[in-house]
Design an enzyme around this catalytic site. Structure first.
Site, PDB file in Angstrom:
ATOM      1  N   ASP A 134      82.701  56.023  17.902  1.00 54.63           N
ATOM      2  CA  ASP A 134      83.746  55.080  18.321  1.00 54.63           C
ATOM      3  C   ASP A 134      84.934  55.849  18.908  1.00 54.63           C
ATOM      4  O   ASP A 134      84.953  57.070  18.921  1.00 54.63           O
ATOM      5  CB  ASP A 134      84.186  54.197  17.146  1.00 54.63           C
ATOM      6  CG  ASP A 134      84.774  55.002  15.986  1.00 54.63           C
ATOM      7  OD1 ASP A 134      84.338  56.156  15.775  1.00 54.63           O
ATOM      8  OD2 ASP A 134      85.675  54.494  15.295  1.00 54.63           O
ATOM      9  N   HIS A 176      74.279  56.878  17.143  1.00 57.74           N
ATOM     10  CA  HIS A 176      75.182  55.800  17.558  1.00 57.74           C
ATOM     11  C   HIS A 176      76.401  56.419  18.244  1.00 57.74           C
ATOM     12  O   HIS A 176      77.171  57.143  17.606  1.00 57.74           O
ATOM     13  CB  HIS A 176      75.599  55.010  16.323  1.00 57.74           C
ATOM     14  CG  HIS A 176      76.516  53.869  16.614  1.00 57.74           C
ATOM     15  ND1 HIS A 176      76.079  52.668  17.128  1.00 57.74           N
ATOM     16  CD2 HIS A 176      77.851  53.742  16.469  1.00 57.74           C
ATOM     17  CE1 HIS A 176      77.093  51.848  17.267  1.00 57.74           C
ATOM     18  NE2 HIS A 176      78.196  52.472  16.884  1.00 57.74           N
ATOM     19  N   ASP A 186      66.156  56.728  13.890  1.00 52.67           N
ATOM     20  CA  ASP A 186      66.845  57.397  15.002  1.00 52.67           C
ATOM     21  C   ASP A 186      67.008  56.427  16.166  1.00 52.67           C
ATOM     22  O   ASP A 186      66.352  56.554  17.199  1.00 52.67           O
ATOM     23  CB  ASP A 186      66.063  58.644  15.437  1.00 52.67           C
ATOM     24  CG  ASP A 186      66.780  59.377  16.565  1.00 52.67           C
ATOM     25  OD1 ASP A 186      68.018  59.271  16.643  1.00 52.67           O
ATOM     26  OD2 ASP A 186      66.096  60.039  17.374  1.00 52.67           O
ATOM     27  N   GLU A 197      74.863  57.599  12.854  1.00 52.86           N
ATOM     28  CA  GLU A 197      76.019  57.917  13.681  1.00 52.86           C
ATOM     29  C   GLU A 197      76.232  59.438  13.640  1.00 52.86           C
ATOM     30  O   GLU A 197      75.536  60.164  12.924  1.00 52.86           O
ATOM     31  CB  GLU A 197      77.269  57.170  13.175  1.00 52.86           C
ATOM     32  CG  GLU A 197      78.386  57.188  14.209  1.00 52.86           C
ATOM     33  CD  GLU A 197      79.423  56.069  14.043  1.00 52.86           C
ATOM     34  OE1 GLU A 197      79.210  55.171  13.220  1.00 52.86           O
ATOM     35  OE2 GLU A 197      80.434  56.123  14.759  1.00 52.86           O
TER      36      GLU A 197
HETATM   37  O1  9MR Z   1      81.677  57.777   6.918  1.00 50.98           O
HETATM   38  C1  9MR Z   1      82.287  56.557   6.519  1.00 50.98           C
HETATM   39  C2  9MR Z   1      81.614  56.049   5.280  1.00 50.98           C
HETATM   40  O2  9MR Z   1      81.770  56.960   4.209  1.00 50.98           O
HETATM   41  C3  9MR Z   1      82.188  54.693   4.923  1.00 50.98           C
HETATM   42  O3  9MR Z   1      81.482  54.168   3.816  1.00 50.98           O
HETATM   43  C4  9MR Z   1      82.095  53.757   6.129  1.00 50.98           C
HETATM   44  C5  9MR Z   1      82.713  52.388   5.864  1.00 50.98           C
HETATM   45  O4  9MR Z   1      84.094  52.477   5.680  1.00 50.98           O
HETATM   46  O5  9MR Z   1      82.754  54.317   7.231  1.00 50.98           O
HETATM   47  C6  9MR Z   1      82.222  55.548   7.640  1.00 50.98           C
HETATM   48  O6  9MR Z   1      82.991  56.049   8.672  1.00 50.98           O
HETATM   49  C7  9MR Z   1      82.932  55.446   9.942  1.00 50.98           C
HETATM   50  C8  9MR Z   1      84.338  55.032  10.304  1.00 50.98           C
HETATM   51  O7  9MR Z   1      84.755  53.985   9.462  1.00 50.98           O
HETATM   52  C9  9MR Z   1      84.496  54.652  11.762  1.00 50.98           C
HETATM   53  N1  9MR Z   1      83.995  55.712  12.618  1.00 50.98           N
HETATM   54  C10 9MR Z   1      82.617  56.043  12.338  1.00 50.98           C
HETATM   55  C11 9MR Z   1      82.437  56.500  10.918  1.00 50.98           C
HETATM   56  C12 9MR Z   1      81.006  56.912  10.626  1.00 50.98           C
HETATM   57  O8  9MR Z   1      80.134  55.829  10.580  1.00 50.98           O
END
Ligand code: 9MR
Length: 747
Positions: A343, A670, A718, A727
Site C-alpha cells: 500500500d 500483494h 502466492d 503481502e
Molecule cells: O503486519 C500487520 C499485522 O501484524 C496486523 O495484524 C495487520 C492488521 O492490522 O496489519 C498488518 O500490517 C499491514 C498494515 O496494516 C498496512 N500495510 C500492510 C501491512 C502488511 O499486511
C-alpha cells in the site's frame, strides 16, 4: 488485538499435498443466475456506465467506447448493482469479451457497490481483438444484497472499444478444490546450505519405517548416503514426515539433489555465495519502497518510476498534509520515507521496528565476532547516495529516519514532541496503482504514545550510529529522541484506535510498556544517562520472559531493547543477566526447532500461524543468532542457520518465500506497483522480497475462497489478491536482511 480464528481441521492421516477439506455444494443445491440480462438480446438495462463511457447494443452484445487518458481502472466502467451474495456459497463468474486495439485489459470484479467498495473476486485479463470467454469460480466471503458485477476499463492512454456478452454469475455451483502444486516430496533449502553448516531436509511420505536416502552432486554422482528418521505426523502441516540429516557432507558445489522414497528434491547448492547476494538484495528492497524520490532505472533496471507523493497531479503530495478532521489545525511536510508494504501508507509504528532492524544489522556487524561491517558499506546497495563515504545501509535507513522526524508534532502545538501514528490515503485504493498516480487525499492521524516511542528509540539509536559520519544529524536525532521521550512520559496512554483502519492499516497497540523499555534502552546506550538506566531497571519488561513462540514484531518490541542491551557494550548494572536472558530465550527456540520435523524455531500456540509468520520465524532465528554472538556456542549458530532452510523451501508447500531465490519462489506478493499478475506490463516484486507467509486467520477473501480449513503451513497462497498471506512489508524484509547478513557472515 482481537483476531478471528478459523477452526483448524485436525488431520491424523497423511496429507501429502492436498490440504483443504472444502465444503461440498449442499445436496440438491440449485444453480441460480444472479445477473440480470447478461445476454444483451434487446436492451442494455439494468447495466450502468460511468459518464465517460458510451455503451450501446451492437448485434446482441454490449459495446462501449472507452476514453483514453484516465488514471485508474475504475475511472471508466460498466456494471450492474443489487447483486445478492451468500457467504460461503460458491459462484461461477463468466463472460465473453474483446478489446480493440489489441493489448487492452479489463478489470472484472465482483464486489460491493457502496463504500468501502470491497472486492470479493477480481481478474484482469488481457483481451484479444477476436474475443475470448472467461470463467472463474470463487466463494463469497460475505452476505450482501448490495453486490456488484463490474467491468473496469480505465487506465489506458489511448481510447479503445470494449464489447461484452454472456455475463453470468451462477450461484450454487460446487467449489473448485484448491490443490497447490507442492512438487517433489523431498523438501530442501532450495538455495544453499553452508559447507560447514547443518544440512537438513524433510521427506513427506506415508512410510513409517526408516528409508534410505542419497545425495547426488551436480553431475549425478552419489556422494553420500544414509537413512531417514521417521518423525510421525507433523502438527504444523498434518503430514507424516521423516527428517534427513546430511550435515556430514561438507564439499562445495552446485546442483545437488537429495533422493529418497523414489522422489528427487529440487536442486540446491552447498556454498555461501548466495547469502552474500541475498544480504544485498534484501537490503536493496528499500530503495524501491522509497516515497518522495524518483526511482532510477540505472540503479534498478525495470523498476524505474516517477517520485511518489511529491504533489504532482494527480498526487496531492505529502509535503503539506492536513490532519484528519478535528485532529489538528496545522499541516506538515511528511514527504519521504518508505511505503509500508503493497500500500501507499506510511506508519511510524512499523517504520520504527523496520529502521531498528536495519540499524541493528549494521550495529551487530560492529560488535559481533563474525560481523563484517563493510558488507553493507558504501557502494554496496546501488542507491543514489552510494559513494558518499557513508555505509549504504545507514544512508537507506536515514531515508526513513528523516520521515520519522517529520512526523513529530511541532513545538507550540498540542501534544508537541509526540509523533503522529501514521499518514495515508483517506480511502483504500485498488490494485494496481503506481505511487505517483494515487489521487487520494492524504491525512495525518492522531499522535500516539507507541509512535512517539518508536521515534524516540530509533532516533536515539541513530544518534550513536551516525555520529562519526554526520555530527549535526546525530545531534538532531538525539534532540528529537529526548523530546519524544519526554512527550511519551507526559502522555503515556494515547493509543491508536483499532477501528482507524480505513484507507490504511490501523497498527493498534494498547500495551506500550515494551515500547517505553525499548526507547529507554536506546537512549541509555547512546547517552549512558542515569534517568534511562533507572527506567530500564525499574521496568517489569526488563526481567520479563519476552521470548514467546510468536517472536517479536511491530507490536512486541521488548526484544529490540533486550537484544541491544545484550549486544551493545554499556555499563548497565546486571548486564550479564540481560545476556543470560537472551541465551535462555534461544534455548527455548532451539528446543522448538529440534522437536520440529521441518526444523523451524516456530511453533505457535494452537498451531495458529500469525500474520507475517515468515518474519516471525526469522526473528526467532535472530534470537538464536544473537545467542551465538554472545556465547560463541556452535549450537546457536547452527539453529540460526537451519531456520533459514524453512524460509528457502524446506516447508510443506515446497516454496521459497523470497522472490527470485530457489527454483520455486513467491512472486505475486500483494503490491500496488509490482502488480505483474494483474497487469503484465508491470514487474513482479524485486528479487530478495520476502512474502508474509502462512497466516491461519486468512483475513482476505481470496485466501478464504481457497484455503478454508487450512492447517498451519498450508495457509498461504502466492496470489496478489491474498493480502493476508502474501503481502511484502518493510518490517518483514528487515528480518530477512538481519538473518541473511548473519548467515553470510558464517560463510
Ligand atoms: O503486519 C500487520 C499485522 O501484524 C496486523 O495484524 C495487520 C492488521 O492490522 O496489519 C498488518 O500490517 C499491514 C498494515 O496494516 C498496512 N500495510 C500492510 C501491512 C502488511 O499486511
Amino acid at each position: 488485538m482481537q483476531r478471528r480464528r478459523t477452526a483448524l481441521l485436525s488431520l491424523t492421516g497423511l496429507l501429502a499435498a492436498a490440504l483443504t477439506a472444502l465444503p461440498a455444494a449442499p445436496a440438491g443445491a440449485e444453480e441460480t443466475e444472479q445477473v440480470r440480462n447478461g445476454t444483451f438480446d434487446t436492451t442494455t438495462d439494468p447495466w450502468w456506465t460511468t459518464a465517460n463511457v458510451s455503451a450501446a447494443l451492437t448485434g446482441g452484445r454490449l459495446c462501449a467506447d472507452v476514453p483514453g487518458g484516465t488514471a485508474n481502472r475504475w475511472d471508466a466502467a460498466i456494471g450492474q448493482n443489487d447483486i445478492t451474495l451468500v457467504k460461503g456459497d460458491s459462484y461461477r463468474f463468466s463472460f465473453a469479451a474483446d478489446g480493440t486495439p489489441a493489448g487492452q485489459v479489463v478489470r472484472a470484479i465482483v464486489g460491493l457497490s457502496e463504500p468501502p467498495y470491497d472486492t470479493y473476486h477480481e481478474v484482469t485479463p488481457q483481451l484479444s481483438v477476436s474475443g475470448d470467454t472467461y470463467s472463474y469460480t470463487f466463494t463469497s466471503p460475505v452476505d450482501t444484497t448490495k453486490g456488484q458485477v463490474g467491468f473496469q476499463l480505465g487506465g489506458s492512454a489511448e481510447p479503445w472499444r470494449f464489447c461484452l456478452d454472456d455475463v453470468s454469475l451462477l450461484g450454487g455451483v460446487p467449489p473448485e478444490p484448491y490443490e497447490p502444486d507442492t512438487g517433489p516430496r523431498v523438501r530442501v533449502n532450495q538455495v544453499a546450505y553452508l559447507p560447514s553448516g547443518p544440512k537438513n531436509a524433510t521427506l513427506v511420505t506415508d512410510a513409517t519405517a526408516k528409508l534410505p536416502w542419497q545425495l547426488k552432486s551436480g553431475d549425478g554422482t552419489i556422494v553420500a548416503r544414509g537413512s531417514t528418521v521417521p518423525r510421525g505426523v507433523d502438527a504444523s502441516s498434518g503430514q507424516n514426515v521423516h527428517s534427513i540429516d546430511f550435515g556430514a557432507y561438507r564439499k562445495k558445489g552446485t546442483g545437488f539433489q537429495l533422493v529418497a522414497d523414489g522422489e528427487t528434491s529440487r536442486p540446491f547448492d552447498i556454498d555461501a555465495g548466495a547469502y552474500d547476494r541475498l544480504r544485498l538484495d534484501s537490503a536493496k528492497y528499500y530503495y524501491t519502497q522509497r516515497s518522495g524520490i524518483a526511482i532510477r532505472d540505472d540503479l534498478r533496471p525495470g523498476y524505474a518510476r516517477p517520485a511518489g507523493h511529491v504533489g504532482v497531479a494527480p498526487n496531492r503530495g505529502d509535503r503539506d498534509v492536513p490532519c484528519q478532521p478535528g485532529v489538528c489545525d496545522y499541516r506538515l511536510d511528511v514527504s519521504g520515507g518508505w511505503y509500508d508494504a503493497g500500500d501507499h501508507g506510511k506508519y511510524v509504528v512499523n517504520g520504527g521496528i523496520s529502521t531498528w532492524e536495519l540499524l541493528s544489522t549494521y550495529e551487530r556487524a560492529r560488535h559481533a565476532r563474525t560481523g563484517q561491517q563493510d558488507k553493507l558499506g558504501d557502494g554496496t546497495l546501488a542507491i543514489p547516495e552510494s559513494g558518499n563515504q557513508v555505509p549504504d545501509i545507514l544512508d537507506e535507513a536515514r531515508w526513513e529516519l528523516a520521515f520519522l522526524l517529520r512526523m513529530q508534532v511541532p513545538d507550540g502545538k498540542p501534544l508537541a514532541g509526540m509523533a503522529h501514528h501514521k499518514i495515508h490515503d483517506e480511502q483504500w485504493t485498488g490494485l494496481p496503482l503506481m505511487p505517483h498516480a494515487d489521487p487520494q487525499k492524504r491525512e495525518l492521524h492522531p499522535p500516539s504514545t507507541a509512535a512517539t516511542l518508536n521515534l524516540a528509540a530509533t532516533a536515539a539509536q541513530a544518534a550513536r550510529l551516525y555520529r562519526s559520519y554526520d555530527r549535526e544529524f546525530a545531534a538532531r536525532t538525539l534532540a528529537a529522541a529526548r523530546k519524544a521521550w519526554a512527550a511519551a512520559l507526559a502522555h503515556p496512554d494515547r493509543y491508536a484506535s483499532e477501528s482507524d483502519g480505513i484507507g490504511g492499516g490501523a497498527y493498534p497497540d494498547t500495551a506500550v510498556a515494551d515500547e517505553f523499555y525499548w526507547a529507554a534502552a536506546e537512549l541509555y546506550l547512546t547517552t549512558g544517562e542515569k534517568q534511562f538506566e533507572t527506567h530500564i531497571l525499574n521496568s517489569p519488561v526488563h526481567t520479563a520472559d519476552i521470548f514467546g513462540p510468536l517472536g517479536f514484531d511491530w507490536a512486541r518490541t521488548a526484544a529490540a531493547g533486550r537484544l541491544d542491551l545484550a549486544l551493545v557494550p554499556s555499563a548497565l548494572p546486571g548486564r550479564d543477566k540481560v545476556r543470560q536472558s537472551v541465551v535462555k530465550g534461544a534455548d527455548r527456540y532451539l528446543a522448538t526447532l529440534k522437536a520440529h520435523p521441518y526444523g523451524m524455531p516456530y511453533a505457535p500456540d494452537d498451531n495458529t500461524y500469525d500474520w507475517g509468520s515468515s518474519h516471525q520465524v526469522l526473528n526467532n532465528a535472530v534470537v538464536l543468532a544473537t545467542a551465538y554472538d554472545l556465547t560463541g556456542a556452535a549450537k546457536y549458530r547452527d539453529g540460526a542457520l537451519q531456520s533459514m532452510d524453512y524460509i528457502l523451501g524446506r516447508n510443506a508447500l515446497n516454496i521459497s518465500y523470497v522472490t527470485g531465490y530457489g527454483e520455486v519462489s513467491s512472486q505475486n506478493q500483494h503490491a500496488r506497483w509490482y502488480a505483474h499478475q494483474l497487469d503484465p506490463s508491470m514487474p513482479n516484486p524485486p528479487q530478495g522480497t520476502l512474502a508474509g507467509g502462512p497466516n491461519s486467520s486468512i483475513q482476505d477473501p481470496y485466501a478464504q475462497s481457497k484455503l478454508q480449513g487450512c492447517v498451519g503451513q498450508f495457509c498461504y497462497v502466492d496470489h496478489i489478491e491474498s493480502w493476508s498471506t502474501n503481502e511484502h512489508t518493510i518490517n518483514w524484509n528487515a528480518a530477512l536482511v538481519r538473518m541473511a547478513s548473519f548467515v553470510a557472515d558464517q560463510g
